[in-house]
Design an enzyme around this catalytic site. Structure first.
Site, mmCIF file in Angstrom:
data_model
loop_
_atom_site.group_PDB
_atom_site.id
_atom_site.type_symbol
_atom_site.label_atom_id
_atom_site.label_comp_id
_atom_site.label_asym_id
_atom_site.label_seq_id
_atom_site.Cartn_x
_atom_site.Cartn_y
_atom_site.Cartn_z
ATOM 1 N N HIS A 72 -41.821 -6.642 -64.984
ATOM 2 C CA HIS A 72 -42.582 -7.630 -65.745
ATOM 3 C C HIS A 72 -42.053 -7.912 -67.131
ATOM 4 O O HIS A 72 -42.802 -8.320 -68.011
ATOM 5 C CB HIS A 72 -44.050 -7.198 -65.829
ATOM 6 C CG HIS A 72 -44.769 -7.305 -64.527
ATOM 7 N ND1 HIS A 72 -46.126 -7.236 -64.406
ATOM 8 C CD2 HIS A 72 -44.313 -7.502 -63.260
ATOM 9 C CE1 HIS A 72 -46.480 -7.358 -63.134
ATOM 10 N NE2 HIS A 72 -45.385 -7.515 -62.424
ATOM 11 N N ASP A 88 -44.920 0.158 -57.163
ATOM 12 C CA ASP A 88 -45.360 -1.211 -56.866
ATOM 13 C C ASP A 88 -44.182 -2.024 -56.346
ATOM 14 O O ASP A 88 -43.365 -2.504 -57.133
ATOM 15 C CB ASP A 88 -45.968 -1.855 -58.124
ATOM 16 C CG ASP A 88 -46.521 -3.246 -57.828
ATOM 17 O OD1 ASP A 88 -46.641 -3.605 -56.643
ATOM 18 O OD2 ASP A 88 -46.838 -3.977 -58.796
ATOM 19 N N GLU A 90 -52.614 -4.581 -67.001
ATOM 20 C CA GLU A 90 -51.188 -4.777 -66.705
ATOM 21 C C GLU A 90 -50.712 -6.155 -67.152
ATOM 22 O O GLU A 90 -51.240 -7.181 -66.744
ATOM 23 C CB GLU A 90 -50.951 -4.620 -65.194
ATOM 24 C CG GLU A 90 -49.503 -4.846 -64.780
ATOM 25 C CD GLU A 90 -49.288 -4.704 -63.264
ATOM 26 O OE1 GLU A 90 -50.266 -4.513 -62.518
ATOM 27 O OE2 GLU A 90 -48.123 -4.790 -62.836
ATOM 28 N N ASP A 99 -39.874 -7.276 -56.804
ATOM 29 C CA ASP A 99 -40.598 -6.175 -56.159
ATOM 30 C C ASP A 99 -39.819 -5.529 -55.022
ATOM 31 O O ASP A 99 -40.362 -5.269 -53.944
ATOM 32 C CB ASP A 99 -41.989 -6.643 -55.675
ATOM 33 C CG ASP A 99 -42.938 -6.890 -56.837
ATOM 34 O OD1 ASP A 99 -43.295 -5.915 -57.505
ATOM 35 O OD2 ASP A 99 -43.298 -8.052 -57.093
ATOM 36 N N ASP A 151 -38.858 -10.733 -60.922
ATOM 37 C CA ASP A 151 -39.844 -9.719 -60.520
ATOM 38 C C ASP A 151 -39.937 -9.700 -58.992
ATOM 39 O O ASP A 151 -40.941 -10.063 -58.414
ATOM 40 C CB ASP A 151 -41.191 -10.114 -61.152
ATOM 41 C CG ASP A 151 -42.326 -9.199 -60.749
ATOM 42 O OD1 ASP A 151 -42.110 -7.980 -60.677
ATOM 43 O OD2 ASP A 151 -43.439 -9.705 -60.513
ATOM 44 N N LYS A 211 -47.659 -9.194 -67.871
ATOM 45 C CA LYS A 211 -46.567 -9.802 -67.111
ATOM 46 C C LYS A 211 -45.894 -10.873 -67.956
ATOM 47 O O LYS A 211 -46.505 -11.429 -68.873
ATOM 48 C CB LYS A 211 -47.125 -10.399 -65.810
ATOM 49 C CG LYS A 211 -46.062 -10.794 -64.822
ATOM 50 C CD LYS A 211 -46.635 -10.925 -63.414
ATOM 51 C CE LYS A 211 -45.540 -11.371 -62.464
ATOM 52 N NZ LYS A 211 -45.958 -11.304 -61.067
ATOM 53 N N TRP A 254 -54.836 -6.426 -63.028
ATOM 54 C CA TRP A 254 -53.739 -7.389 -63.175
ATOM 55 C C TRP A 254 -54.224 -8.736 -62.661
ATOM 56 O O TRP A 254 -54.691 -8.837 -61.530
ATOM 57 C CB TRP A 254 -52.478 -6.988 -62.396
ATOM 58 C CG TRP A 254 -51.501 -8.130 -62.448
ATOM 59 C CD1 TRP A 254 -50.755 -8.516 -63.534
ATOM 60 C CD2 TRP A 254 -51.238 -9.098 -61.422
ATOM 61 N NE1 TRP A 254 -50.057 -9.663 -63.237
ATOM 62 C CE2 TRP A 254 -50.330 -10.040 -61.952
ATOM 63 C CE3 TRP A 254 -51.694 -9.269 -60.119
ATOM 64 C CZ2 TRP A 254 -49.860 -11.132 -61.217
ATOM 65 C CZ3 TRP A 254 -51.234 -10.354 -59.376
ATOM 66 C CH2 TRP A 254 -50.321 -11.262 -59.926
ATOM 67 N N HIS A 268 -45.996 0.958 -63.193
ATOM 68 C CA HIS A 268 -45.731 0.405 -61.870
ATOM 69 C C HIS A 268 -44.223 0.431 -61.722
ATOM 70 O O HIS A 268 -43.529 -0.455 -62.215
ATOM 71 C CB HIS A 268 -46.261 -1.024 -61.747
ATOM 72 C CG HIS A 268 -47.684 -1.082 -61.308
ATOM 73 N ND1 HIS A 268 -48.324 -2.251 -60.997
ATOM 74 C CD2 HIS A 268 -48.583 -0.085 -61.100
ATOM 75 C CE1 HIS A 268 -49.566 -1.977 -60.621
ATOM 76 N NE2 HIS A 268 -49.747 -0.678 -60.691
ATOM 77 N N ASP A 285 -45.201 -2.560 -65.765
ATOM 78 C CA ASP A 285 -44.523 -2.754 -64.481
ATOM 79 C C ASP A 285 -43.056 -3.034 -64.781
ATOM 80 O O ASP A 285 -42.739 -3.920 -65.588
ATOM 81 C CB ASP A 285 -45.182 -3.926 -63.734
ATOM 82 C CG ASP A 285 -44.605 -4.148 -62.349
ATOM 83 O OD1 ASP A 285 -43.365 -4.263 -62.235
ATOM 84 O OD2 ASP A 285 -45.378 -4.233 -61.374
HETATM 85 C C1 RNT Z 1 -48.008 -8.389 -59.791
HETATM 86 C C2 RNT Z 1 -48.351 -7.034 -60.291
HETATM 87 C C3 RNT Z 1 -49.419 -6.317 -59.532
HETATM 88 C C4 RNT Z 1 -49.273 -6.450 -58.038
HETATM 89 C C5 RNT Z 1 -50.201 -5.574 -57.239
HETATM 90 C C6 RNT Z 1 -50.258 -6.007 -55.812
HETATM 91 O O1 RNT Z 1 -46.899 -8.923 -60.387
HETATM 92 O O2 RNT Z 1 -47.204 -6.248 -60.361
HETATM 93 O O3 RNT Z 1 -49.449 -4.999 -59.935
HETATM 94 O O4 RNT Z 1 -47.963 -6.208 -57.610
HETATM 95 O O5 RNT Z 1 -51.418 -5.512 -57.820
HETATM 96 ZN ZN ZN Z 2 -47.480 -4.200 -60.851
#
Ligand code: RNT
Ligand code: ZN
Length: 426
Positions: free
Chosen positions: A269, A333, A233, A303, A301, A235, A192, A293, A266
């Site tokens: 994302h 994640d 990955e 998290d 996003d 985004k 990523w 993720h 993810d």
């Molecule tokens: C970032 C991605 C990625 C990170 C990690 C730390 O938006 O989701 O996967 O969160 O690699």
């Molecule tokens: Zn991620």
């Protein structure tokens, strides 16, 4: 709590639940067997707010991601992080994997540049994983570094910058493959990159062309899939890359399809009403394996810690309904620095496993029968009724069999650990 949770009570509840599920054609004993084989990838970076152990590092910088909060007691080195992970894992039923980032290399107090890290910097992780019976996954780290300050890494127009990150990725794939070989379980190495623009670029195509070339150069080196599985990955946007992200969904979907890599989805994302659960069956029509993720975005996003919500359940149901537990790598994640970090891990992992168990217990064949016969009222009615089958009796039994705390009991345990260990870290 001790009084509420006793072994006889749990077994009695389980027997009653077993009979009820049986009446719907679901064998809870074999579901429990399947649950033992479910392995989720637990991200190490919740334990230290994506800081890592690089000598001279200022913690998470750039990359368009953010860990907010200042809860005391975060892990400051590998030993502390492994100690915390060991604690968290003791409260999560089943055997799982730990997901590392390159910045978690341990270099004995010496500065080692990212394009020079190697397997010996992960010896302690490997020894610990062997001891705990865990698998390990890996990620190159393309943020928190001077060479990432421009906002571009593998797609940089500056050859010096992109070559540096290509070399870093070469190192990481080599390390990941070695980890996979050592542990006898393929290591997923997920790429990523944060590359993108705050405001409108004119050369959207140019950066993507460069990224494709960088990736092709990286994947030109072949590894046995027995040891290494490559993932990419995508985004939608990040902080400071609101207008344009080089590695968009379409970009990586095309890449994964034509280059035979895994695609990583993810949950944070995509557009806020867009869900990754609905992408699983589409992608598995064309792609062999996916990496997820599992995260929880709130408005963006963000998290947040994963909880047992509709989307996490939908993800688990899709994997089950597609019969794809062997094709979907379920990774976590999130990073919340505002709460006890061990609680964050345990909440997220237990929620994910609950979702998977609920999905496995679903009498899917009955819902499908209703759908196939065109009885759509019945389909919805069954879905609603099945939500309140006594799933928790099976969950408690699973925790009991796995020797981990039942129900809310684990919270006391983490609070004690906070007193005895975390708060003593100054
Ligand atoms: C970032 C991605 C990625 C990170 C990690 C730390 O938006 O989701 O996967 O969160 O690699
Ligand atoms: Zn991620």
């Amino acid at each position: 709590m001790q009084k509420i949770y006793n072994e006889t009570g749990i077994n009695d509840n389980y027997q009653k639940a077993k009979a009820l599920y049986e009446s719907f054609g679901v064998d809870t004993d074999s579901v429990l067997e399947e649950m033992k084989k479910v392995s989720i990838s637990i991200h190490c970076w919740q334990g230290d707010d994506v800081g890592g152990f690089e000598v001279g590092s200022a913690g998470l910088v750039g990359g368009g991601i953010l860990a907010t909060g200042n809860h005391p007691g975060k892990a400051r080195n590998g030993d502390e992080l492994r100690q915390d992970l060991t604690k968290a894992l003791s409260l999560i039923p089943g055997k799982h994997r730990v997901n590392l980032h390159a910045i978690y290399a341990e270099t004995d107090g010496k500065f080692v540049e990212r394009d020079e890290i190697s397997i010996e910097h992960f010896d302690k992780w490997i020894a610990w994983a062997k001891d705990q019976g865990l698998g390990i996954d890996f990620n190159p780290t393309y943020f928190s570094h001077a060479m990432a300050e421009s906002g571009f890494t593998l797609s940089s127009k500056d050859k010096r910058i992109r070559d540096f990150w290509i070399r870093h990725t070469h190192r990481c794939r080599e390390i990941a493959a070695e980890i996979g070989r050592e542990l006898g379980s393929p290591c997923v190495n997920n790429i990523w990159i944060p590359d993108g623009c705050k405001d409108l670029p004119v050369d959207r195509a140019g950066y993507r062309q460069i990224l494709k070339e960088s990736l092709d150069e990286i994947f030109d080196i072949k590894y046995d899939k027995k040891y290494l599985l490559d993932a990419v990955e995508c985004k939608l946007f990040g902080i400071g890359s609101e207008a344009y992200v080089v590695g968009s969904h379409e970009f990586y979907m095309g890449y994964a399809l034509t280059r035979d890599t895994l695609l990583c989805l993810d949950a944070g994302h995509f557009h806020p009403t867009e869900v990754i659960s609905d992408k699983i069956s589409s992608l598995l029509t064309y792609i062999d394996e996916l990496l997820l993720h599992v995260s929880r975005g709130i408005r963006w996003d963000s998290d947040h810690v994963v909880i047992l919500n509709d989307e996490v359940l939908a993800i688990a149901q899709e994997i089950k309904r597609c019969n794809a537990f062997n094709k979907v790598h379920f990774g976590l994640d999130f990073f919340d620095a505002s709460i006890n970090r061990i609680m964050a891990w345990v909440i997220g992992a237990r929620a994910s496993l609950k979702a998977i168990l609920m999905a496995l217990l679903e009498p899917t064949h009955l819902i499908k029968e209703a759908e196939d016969s065109g009885n759509l009222g019945k389909r919805l009615a069954l879905m609603e009724e099945f939500k309140t089958l006594p799933f928790v009796a099976v969950w408690d039994k699973f925790c009991l069999d796995q020797g981990v705390a039942i129900g809310a009991q684990w919270i006391d345990d983490v609070e004690r650990y906070e007193e005895e260990v975390l708060l003593k870290r100054k």
